[in-house]
Design a protein around this motif. Sequence first.
Motif, short mmCIF file in Angstrom:
data_model
loop_
_atom_site.label_atom_id
_atom_site.label_comp_id
_atom_site.label_asym_id
_atom_site.label_seq_id
_atom_site.Cartn_x
_atom_site.Cartn_y
_atom_site.Cartn_z
N LEU A 325 0.82 -1.21 0.00
CA LEU A 325 0.00 0.00 0.00
C LEU A 325 0.86 1.27 0.00
O LEU A 325 0.55 2.27 -0.68
N LEU A 326 1.96 1.27 0.77
CA LEU A 326 2.86 2.42 0.79
C LEU A 326 3.49 2.69 -0.56
O LEU A 326 3.60 3.85 -1.03
N SER A 327 3.91 1.67 -1.24
CA SER A 327 4.52 1.84 -2.57
C SER A 327 3.50 2.40 -3.56
O SER A 327 3.80 3.26 -4.40
N ALA A 328 2.23 1.88 -3.46
CA ALA A 328 1.18 2.39 -4.37
C ALA A 328 0.90 3.86 -4.09
O ALA A 328 0.70 4.66 -5.03
N MET A 329 0.90 4.23 -2.81
CA MET A 329 0.64 5.61 -2.46
C MET A 329 1.75 6.53 -2.96
O MET A 329 1.49 7.66 -3.39
N ARG A 330 2.98 6.10 -2.89
CA ARG A 330 4.08 6.91 -3.41
C ARG A 330 3.93 7.14 -4.91
O ARG A 330 4.13 8.28 -5.42
N GLN A 331 3.58 6.09 -5.63
CA GLN A 331 3.41 6.24 -7.08
C GLN A 331 2.27 7.20 -7.39
O GLN A 331 2.36 8.05 -8.30
N GLU A 332 1.17 7.07 -6.63
CA GLU A 332 0.04 7.96 -6.86
C GLU A 332 0.40 9.42 -6.54
O GLU A 332 -0.01 10.35 -7.23
N GLN A 333 1.22 9.62 -5.45
CA GLN A 333 1.62 11.00 -5.10
C GLN A 333 2.48 11.64 -6.20
O GLN A 333 2.32 12.82 -6.53
N THR A 334 3.39 10.87 -6.76
CA THR A 334 4.24 11.41 -7.83
C THR A 334 3.42 11.76 -9.08
O THR A 334 3.63 12.78 -9.74
N SER A 335 2.46 10.89 -9.37
CA SER A 335 1.63 11.14 -10.58
C SER A 335 0.70 12.33 -10.37
O SER A 335 0.50 13.15 -11.28
N GLU A 350 -5.83 12.72 2.09
CA GLU A 350 -5.97 11.25 2.01
C GLU A 350 -4.75 10.54 2.63
O GLU A 350 -4.89 9.51 3.31
N GLY A 351 -3.53 11.19 2.38
CA GLY A 351 -2.33 10.60 3.00
C GLY A 351 -2.38 10.66 4.51
O GLY A 351 -1.93 9.73 5.21
N ALA A 352 -2.95 11.82 5.01
CA ALA A 352 -3.09 11.91 6.46
C ALA A 352 -4.02 10.83 6.99
O ALA A 352 -3.76 10.18 8.02
N ASP A 353 -5.14 10.67 6.21
CA ASP A 353 -6.06 9.59 6.63
C ASP A 353 -5.38 8.22 6.59
O ASP A 353 -5.55 7.39 7.50
N ARG A 354 -4.63 8.04 5.52
CA ARG A 354 -3.96 6.71 5.41
C ARG A 354 -2.92 6.52 6.52
O ARG A 354 -2.74 5.42 7.04
N GLU A 355 -2.22 7.68 6.83
CA GLU A 355 -1.25 7.58 7.92
C GLU A 355 -1.93 7.24 9.25
O GLU A 355 -1.41 6.47 10.07
#
Length: 669
Positions: A325-335, A350-355
């Motif tokens: 999930l962390l790797s997917a979130m990083r890719q989504e943040q860059t895009s 959303e990142g705060a929520d995920r955190e």
Amino acid sequence: MEEFRRAYARLCVAPQEPVLRRLRERCAASGRGRLDLAAQSLSLETCGALGRLLPGAAPFTEVALGDCGLSEEGVTLLLRGLCSNTTVKLLDLKGNNLRTMGAEALGKLLRQNKSIRSLILEWNSLGIGEEGFSCFCQGLGANGFLQRLDLRSNQINHQGAGELAMALKQNASLQELDLRWNNIGLLGGRALLNCLHTNKTLKRLELAGNNVPSDILKAVEQAMNHNQDRQTILSETQNRASILSKEVLSLKDEKTKQFLDLMDTIDKQREEIARSDRMSAAQVSQLQEALNEQHSIMNSLKAKLQMTEAALALSEQKVHNLGELLSAMRQEQTSMAECHLKELQQQKQEGADREAKLFRDLSAAGEKNLLLRNQVDELEKKCKIQQDQLFQVKQDLTNTTAELKLRTMQAEEHLETEKRRFKQSLEDMESLRVKEVNHLTQHMEASEHSMQERIQKLEAIRIALEEELSQTKAAALTERGQAEEELIKVRNWARLEEQRLEHLEEKLRLMTESRDEAQNCCLKQKQMVAEAQAKASQLSLHADGLRRRLEELQQNLNSKEEEKVTEVNKVKVELQEQIGHLQAERTAQDGLREKIAALERQLKALSSSHREAMLDKESEISVLLEKLRMKEADISRMREEEAQRASFLQNAIMAYVQGSPLGTHSSRK
């Protein structure tokens, strides 16, 4: 007596008053065993009544009918009643002038009656009728119970004396015969003297007042003395035989008592062995139950380990999912940073929520770690319980070994007591044998001394009896040699028994060595148990180290919340290390199981060896019992041989006494 008087009064039409008076006087004097009607003139009717009352029902042992003036018919009626009587021992018919018919009736009485021992016929005329007196003599020859006969003053001539001599040749019970004051003469005296060569039971014969020469009277007296000596010798031999039989019976009783005592001791030993077997079986069952409980505890521990492994696998899967999930979130943040800045804020939210979610997941992982720590604490407690159980098992093993030692000591003490008893019985047997041999030698010496005295007394017949004496001496010497050989055999047998006892002692020594080996095996098992306890302590120390590491991990998680990824990787590495440690613990537990199985096998082997030893002891006891039975058979056989030898000696003495030709010599010993 009163019943007899009433029966007499009932049977007689006109009972005689003097008879009734005499019966009443006897009843008043309480003379129950004697019927005394002497000097009473009895009529024919009273004689018939008495003849009907005397058979069987009359309780008299003595009947006195002297000087009663009995007629011939009255005597026949009386004696006919006495023919079937079984209680009268003495019959007195003196002074009744009995003649031919009375003699015939007396002969019939002697032929049929079996109870009369003494018959008094003094002052009669039995010798007048030759036919009647011959019938009387025939009855006397056929009688085997009469011991005393009084025929004084019966007018017996030389022909009657010849008839009496023929009767005495056939008779074997008469001991006293009184023929004084008759007319026997020279011929009758010779006939009586010739009959004494075959008659060996007559001890007293009175011939005074019969015109018999003095040399015949002396020969008769010598014959009587010889018969008396013979009777005394026979009585002595019978007494000795009875004494020997009593001694043999006493020896048999003693041997049976000893055998019963041995059987009781053997039964007690068997009971003790059975009790020890039961106790050992109970202890083995208890140990097996304890081992089964340990097996169940180990199985529960295995199940708990499997549960912990499954929980660890689930936690690893969750961590892996979080990394993806962390790797997917990083890719989504860059895009999304390249596309839209507005969306960055939304993505930040959303990142705060995920955190927050990740923080929640981390808190859940921490709670799971706490659960794992609690499970580790439970495992430590169970390890301690197992240590306590192992200590209890060790105490039980020490108790069982101590009990086995005590039982072995008791068995050794019992065996020593049995050895002492057996040695004492052997010594008693040897002493009894020596006493019996001494008794036999004394008996033989006494018999030889008596034979020598008789040889000195019978000098006139010494030449004819020297060969017989030499034969008896040779037989005595051979018997002494046989007795000495038997003593040698008995001593050899005792030596063989001592060798057997030594062999049994060697067997006992081997048994004690096997017991020591079993004790060494038990000590080795104790060492193995101690090693297992040491390993369990090491495992507990290792569990403490794991607990400390978990505490350090919790501190690192609280201090380094910002470095989440690195901490997750460290957690993965630490979890892998824990899994390795758990696998090592599993392998150690497998080793412990194998050791427990080896210990169970050793216990089974020890129990089987103990059972084999018990079976060997039982077989040895059965062998000892068989040996005892063989010894008793030998002892009984030796006793029978001794009884046969005593009978042979008695027969030899009897043959010597019967074969001595005293009739041809006139010399008196």
